[in-house]
Every structure is written in C-alpha cells, then in structure tokens.
Design a protein around this motif. Structure first.
Motif, mmCIF file in Angstrom:
data_model
loop_
_atom_site.group_PDB
_atom_site.id
_atom_site.type_symbol
_atom_site.label_atom_id
_atom_site.label_comp_id
_atom_site.label_asym_id
_atom_site.label_seq_id
_atom_site.Cartn_x
_atom_site.Cartn_y
_atom_site.Cartn_z
ATOM 1 N N TYR A 132 0.847 -1.181 0.000
ATOM 2 C CA TYR A 132 0.000 0.000 0.000
ATOM 3 C C TYR A 132 0.885 1.235 0.000
ATOM 4 O O TYR A 132 2.111 1.132 0.040
ATOM 5 C CB TYR A 132 -0.957 0.043 1.195
ATOM 6 C CG TYR A 132 -0.368 -0.166 2.571
ATOM 7 C CD1 TYR A 132 0.908 0.279 2.908
ATOM 8 C CD2 TYR A 132 -1.115 -0.798 3.562
ATOM 9 C CE1 TYR A 132 1.425 0.104 4.176
ATOM 10 C CE2 TYR A 132 -0.606 -0.984 4.840
ATOM 11 C CZ TYR A 132 0.664 -0.523 5.147
ATOM 12 O OH TYR A 132 1.168 -0.707 6.406
ATOM 13 N N ALA A 133 0.263 2.392 -0.089
ATOM 14 C CA ALA A 133 0.978 3.640 0.130
ATOM 15 C C ALA A 133 0.257 4.348 1.258
ATOM 16 O O ALA A 133 -0.110 5.501 1.157
ATOM 17 C CB ALA A 133 1.000 4.484 -1.134
ATOM 18 N N ALA A 134 0.034 3.605 2.342
ATOM 19 C CA ALA A 134 -0.864 4.054 3.394
ATOM 20 C C ALA A 134 -0.214 4.957 4.418
ATOM 21 O O ALA A 134 -0.907 5.690 5.101
ATOM 22 C CB ALA A 134 -1.474 2.840 4.111
ATOM 23 N N MET A 135 1.090 4.873 4.578
ATOM 24 C CA MET A 135 1.724 5.565 5.694
ATOM 25 C C MET A 135 2.868 6.447 5.213
ATOM 26 O O MET A 135 3.998 5.984 5.052
ATOM 27 C CB MET A 135 2.234 4.546 6.706
ATOM 28 C CG MET A 135 1.131 3.667 7.232
ATOM 29 S SD MET A 135 1.746 2.433 8.373
ATOM 30 C CE MET A 135 0.366 1.289 8.296
ATOM 31 N N PRO A 136 2.598 7.723 4.973
ATOM 32 C CA PRO A 136 3.649 8.620 4.473
ATOM 33 C C PRO A 136 4.842 8.736 5.414
ATOM 34 O O PRO A 136 5.960 8.994 4.975
ATOM 35 C CB PRO A 136 2.928 9.961 4.301
ATOM 36 C CG PRO A 136 1.685 9.854 5.123
ATOM 37 C CD PRO A 136 1.303 8.414 5.110
ATOM 38 N N ARG A 137 4.629 8.530 6.732
ATOM 39 C CA ARG A 137 5.731 8.620 7.688
ATOM 40 C C ARG A 137 6.789 7.557 7.432
ATOM 41 O O ARG A 137 7.966 7.753 7.744
ATOM 42 C CB ARG A 137 5.192 8.460 9.105
ATOM 43 C CG ARG A 137 6.225 8.649 10.205
ATOM 44 C CD ARG A 137 6.498 10.104 10.498
ATOM 45 N NE ARG A 137 5.290 10.810 10.864
ATOM 46 C CZ ARG A 137 5.254 12.075 11.247
ATOM 47 N NH1 ARG A 137 6.369 12.790 11.309
ATOM 48 N NH2 ARG A 137 4.112 12.673 11.543
ATOM 49 N N ASP A 138 6.383 6.417 6.847
ATOM 50 C CA ASP A 138 7.327 5.330 6.609
ATOM 51 C C ASP A 138 8.328 5.650 5.514
ATOM 52 O O ASP A 138 9.460 5.161 5.542
ATOM 53 C CB ASP A 138 6.572 4.052 6.232
ATOM 54 C CG ASP A 138 5.784 3.481 7.393
ATOM 55 O OD1 ASP A 138 5.845 4.067 8.492
ATOM 56 O OD2 ASP A 138 5.103 2.463 7.204
ATOM 57 N N ILE A 139 7.911 6.474 4.552
ATOM 58 C CA ILE A 139 8.763 6.687 3.380
ATOM 59 C C ILE A 139 9.274 8.110 3.259
ATOM 60 O O ILE A 139 10.263 8.362 2.571
ATOM 61 C CB ILE A 139 8.017 6.289 2.087
ATOM 62 C CG1 ILE A 139 8.994 6.189 0.918
ATOM 63 C CG2 ILE A 139 6.866 7.229 1.779
ATOM 64 C CD1 ILE A 139 8.424 5.538 -0.308
ATOM 65 N N LEU A 140 8.664 9.073 3.944
ATOM 66 C CA LEU A 140 9.078 10.473 3.822
ATOM 67 C C LEU A 140 9.595 10.990 5.160
ATOM 68 O O LEU A 140 8.917 10.882 6.189
ATOM 69 C CB LEU A 140 7.906 11.347 3.368
ATOM 70 C CG LEU A 140 7.260 10.981 2.029
ATOM 71 C CD1 LEU A 140 6.094 11.923 1.744
ATOM 72 C CD2 LEU A 140 8.271 11.008 0.903
ATOM 73 N N LEU A 141 10.787 11.553 5.151
ATOM 74 C CA LEU A 141 11.369 12.175 6.340
ATOM 75 C C LEU A 141 11.651 13.636 6.016
ATOM 76 O O LEU A 141 12.406 13.937 5.086
ATOM 77 C CB LEU A 141 12.667 11.463 6.741
ATOM 78 C CG LEU A 141 13.372 12.016 7.981
ATOM 79 C CD1 LEU A 141 12.521 11.808 9.223
ATOM 80 C CD2 LEU A 141 14.746 11.365 8.162
ATOM 81 N N VAL A 143 13.346 17.012 7.110
ATOM 82 C CA VAL A 143 14.384 17.579 7.967
ATOM 83 C C VAL A 143 14.616 19.004 7.506
ATOM 84 O O VAL A 143 15.193 19.245 6.444
ATOM 85 C CB VAL A 143 15.696 16.768 7.896
ATOM 86 C CG1 VAL A 143 16.748 17.374 8.813
ATOM 87 C CG2 VAL A 143 15.448 15.311 8.277
ATOM 88 N N GLY A 144 14.109 19.952 8.275
ATOM 89 C CA GLY A 144 14.192 21.341 7.854
ATOM 90 C C GLY A 144 13.325 21.565 6.633
ATOM 91 O O GLY A 144 12.139 21.238 6.626
ATOM 92 N N ASN A 145 13.934 22.105 5.560
ATOM 93 C CA ASN A 145 13.170 22.326 4.327
ATOM 94 C C ASN A 145 13.428 21.233 3.291
ATOM 95 O O ASN A 145 13.173 21.416 2.102
ATOM 96 C CB ASN A 145 13.511 23.700 3.730
ATOM 97 C CG ASN A 145 14.944 23.762 3.220
ATOM 98 O OD1 ASN A 145 15.759 22.898 3.508
ATOM 99 N ND2 ASN A 145 15.242 24.801 2.459
ATOM 100 N N GLU A 146 13.922 20.093 3.766
ATOM 101 C CA GLU A 146 14.257 18.983 2.863
ATOM 102 C C GLU A 146 13.318 17.799 3.070
ATOM 103 O O GLU A 146 13.045 17.398 4.201
ATOM 104 C CB GLU A 146 15.694 18.537 3.097
ATOM 105 C CG GLU A 146 16.134 17.381 2.213
ATOM 106 C CD GLU A 146 17.576 16.978 2.466
ATOM 107 O OE1 GLU A 146 18.117 16.195 1.663
ATOM 108 O OE2 GLU A 146 18.165 17.446 3.459
ATOM 109 N N ILE A 147 12.827 17.246 1.978
ATOM 110 C CA ILE A 147 12.057 16.001 2.008
ATOM 111 C C ILE A 147 12.976 14.889 1.526
ATOM 112 O O ILE A 147 13.509 14.937 0.419
ATOM 113 C CB ILE A 147 10.822 16.077 1.098
ATOM 114 C CG1 ILE A 147 9.886 17.217 1.533
ATOM 115 C CG2 ILE A 147 10.066 14.755 1.111
ATOM 116 C CD1 ILE A 147 8.693 17.406 0.615
#
Length: 385
Positions: A132-141, A143-147
């Motif tokens: 799934y693509a259910a949990m954005p926290r798992d794949i996106l970090l 840090v400041g203005n950086e994804i």
C-alpha cells in the motif's frame, strides 16, 4: 491554519480530515472537498508555484512550504494518507520476520484484512504484489526544508514512493529540497534467507546480538525508524533499517545534524515511533516492554511509562497508543479508546483530541504513521547539548 493534503493510497484521510476540520474550524477549507480526488487533480488546481514542465523553475522563495525540525512545534501542514488499493504483501522472509505468532496463519490474516470496513477505504481485487501507500511517515522524512525519500527494505513497498511524487514535485517547485536515498536493488543478498523465525525468546536473543533479517549488502532504511529533535536525530538498527542506511543518513545530514543510534529490548524492531517517541523538549514516551539499552537515557525523569490496551491484528502493536501526532506542545491527537494515555497527557497539561482509529490501527500504524508533517512553526534548535 493547518493545511492537510490527503493522498490516494494512504490511510483514513477523509475521516481524519473531516474530524480535525470540525475541531479546528477553517483548517481544511478547499482541501476536504478534494479528499477523494486524485493527487494529480488536486495538485493541478493548487499548483500556483509550479513552473511549466519544459521550463526552469523559479528562484527558491523565502517562504518555503516545507519546514519541520521536530515532532512538536505548531503543525501547519501535514500529509494524511488513505487506504484505497491496499493489499496484503507476499509472505517473503522480510515480512515473515515481523509476524507476532508463528501459529497465526497468513491466509487468516488475508481474510481478516479483506473484511476490514473503513469509512474512507475502498476494497479492490489486487493484481500486483505491492502492499500500500498508506503511511507517508514510513517513506518520507522531513528535515528542515528537505524532504528525504527513504529507500525502504520490503520488496512489497519499493514502489511506494510513486504515490507521493506529484505532491513532492509541487513542494520542490515551491522551494523545498528533495532528496531520494539510493534505491536498493532488493537483491537476495539484502536478506538473510536463513534468518531463524522461531520463538519470541529466540528473536530477542538475535536482536540483542545485532542479527536482523536485513544484511549490510546495500543501504536500506524506512523513514519511520528516525525520530527528530532539532539538531539531534535518533534512529534504531531494525529489521528494515541497516547500519549502511544509517551511515548514509549521517553523512548526508552532517554537519548540521547529529544522528544517534539507540537500541531496545525488542524481538522485532521495526519503526521506532511505537517504542521511543519524543513529544516535546524533555518529554519522551518510552515503551516499558522495550526498554532502551542506553541506560543514561532511561534515567531521565521526563520519560513516561505507558500502560496501553492490547490490539487484535497481526500487523499492529499493542503500543500504538503512543504513536501519537502532536499538533503543538499543548495538543495531541490520540485514539479515542485509549483512556490511559489520555489521562497521562492530561496530567501533563496537554489537551487530547480524540479520534477513533482502531481499524486504521489494524492496517499497521497509528496517527504518527498515517501522517507526515510538512511544516511546523519553529526554528532549528539543539535540545541535547
């Protein structure tokens, strides 16, 4: 004003959006109405900063839409996932190792999974071997203005980044930095095919010895194994995050940020935010079932031990009650059924916003997992000097 971006392929975005909107007034004007539209359609109507695909982007603006340094500054913009198109991942070794009970048959899990009825979810017949693509926290970090896009460790989640590409391009065109960690080849050498999956006691011993199902063949990590606290970022070596991935992150973020490896008495370490969750300066939620091996941290009088209810399904932990989303230092989103943690927050003077998320929990995560804070009103600080 809190801005919420609901993506197709995530969790219970519509339900969460309607609830928070009702609590915070004008929060989601123009967004809730588009909850069930595709990300591309929403982006097309909102993309006032994006340049034409065939032209160079504009200079980076001063007011970048992406800026978040910790887990507790006032939240201004957040991505909330949705549950459409979710499916059960193939029962490969990296998935199997996180199974709670060896006697719990995978076919039963599949059946239970397909019976879940979420108000904002849709079921489908799946034709691929993704998850799934259910949990954005798992794949996106952030840090400041950086994804930073995490490479992930499960083969079933390799292509998950594609669900977020359109919205990340929008943030990039509005001035954010965008980094994709090296994508692993997902070769057999990344996994210990002979990793023993027996009793919980055996797995405790293996984890204590630093033995995990993922090897050091190439960098891998899930973003949810990192917890941010200004200049200090804490991470665990887990079944999905290896030391090579941690070292990549350390070098990438140096010298502005310090990455600290911490470990816990955990038989199946996978994602740190149901074990160690920093909710404010000097305030840390600690899991009593998974004590931290770094004793000096445990001696901090501001660590709190939680007593939470167990949880029924295979993909979830009974400690998801501590997987909370801080709206700011004095407001937190918690599960409506978790009275113990509600009382704990109230004793700390933190108001609780109660939402029923039990079925979303059963898909494998809590409020922290189902969201990714894009912008918080705050500045970069050092809390551990």
């Amino acid at each position: 004003m809190l801005r919420v971006r609901c993506l197709r392929g995530g969790s219970r975005g519509a339900e969460a959006a309607h609830f928070i909107g009702s609590r915070l007034g004008r929060v989601f004007t123009g967004w809730v109405q588009r909850t069930f539209q595709s990300t591309q359609a929403a982006t097309a109507s909102q993309n006032t900063c994006a340049a034409d695909d065939n032209k160079a982007t504009n200079p980076v603006p001063k007011d970048c839409p992406v800026c978040s340094y910790n887990e507790w500054d006032p939240l201004e913009e957040v991505i909330v996932g949705r549950a459409e198109n979710a499916c059960v991942p193939p029962f490969s070794v990296e998935v199997k190792v996180n199974k709670k009970n060896n006697n719990f048959k995978w076919k039963v899990v599949q059946f239970l999974y397909m019976q879940l009825k979420l108000c904002s979810a849709q079921r489908m017949v799946f034709t691929h071997e993704s998850m799934y693509a259910a949990m954005p926290r798992d794949i996106l970090l952030v840090v400041g203005n950086e994804i930073i896009e995490a490479p992930m460790a499960w083969r079933a989640r390799f292509f998950e980044y594609r669900a977020y590409r359109q919205i990340i391009k929008e943030y990039f065109n509005c001035g954010a930095k965008w980094t994709t960690a090296p994508k692993p080849t997902m070769a057999d050498e990344l996994y210990d095919k002979d990793y023993p999956i027996r009793s919980v006691e055996d797995r405790h011993k293996l984890a204590a010895q630093g033995k995990f199902v993922t090897t050091e063949f190439e960098p891998c990590f899930d973003a949810a194994d990192f917890i941010r606290a200004g200049r200090d970022i804490f991470v665990q070596r887990s079944q999905v995050t290896n030391y090579m991935g941690i070292e990549w992150m350390r070098r990438h973020l140096a010298p502005d940020y310090r990455v600290h490896v911490i470990s816990f008495k955990d038989p199946n370490p996978m994602h740190i935010d149901a074990t160690f969750n920093i909710i404010g300066p000097g305030l840390v939620l600690s899991n009593p079932d998974r004590p931290c091996y770094q004793v000096r941290l445990q001696q901090n009088r501001n660590w709190f031990i939680l007593v939470c209810l167990d949880h029924p399904l295979w993909m979830s932990s009974k400690w998801l009650s501590m997987n909370v989303l801080m709206l700011d230092e004095k407001r937190v989103m918690v599960d409506a059924n978790e009275t113990s943690i509600q009382k704990m927050f109230e004793k700390l003077g933190i108001s609780t916003i109660k939402v029923s998320i039990r079925h979303a929990n059963s898909l494998g995560g809590g409020f922290h997992c189902w969201t990714c804070d894009i912008r918080r009103r705050g500045t970069l600080q050092s809390y551990f000097d």
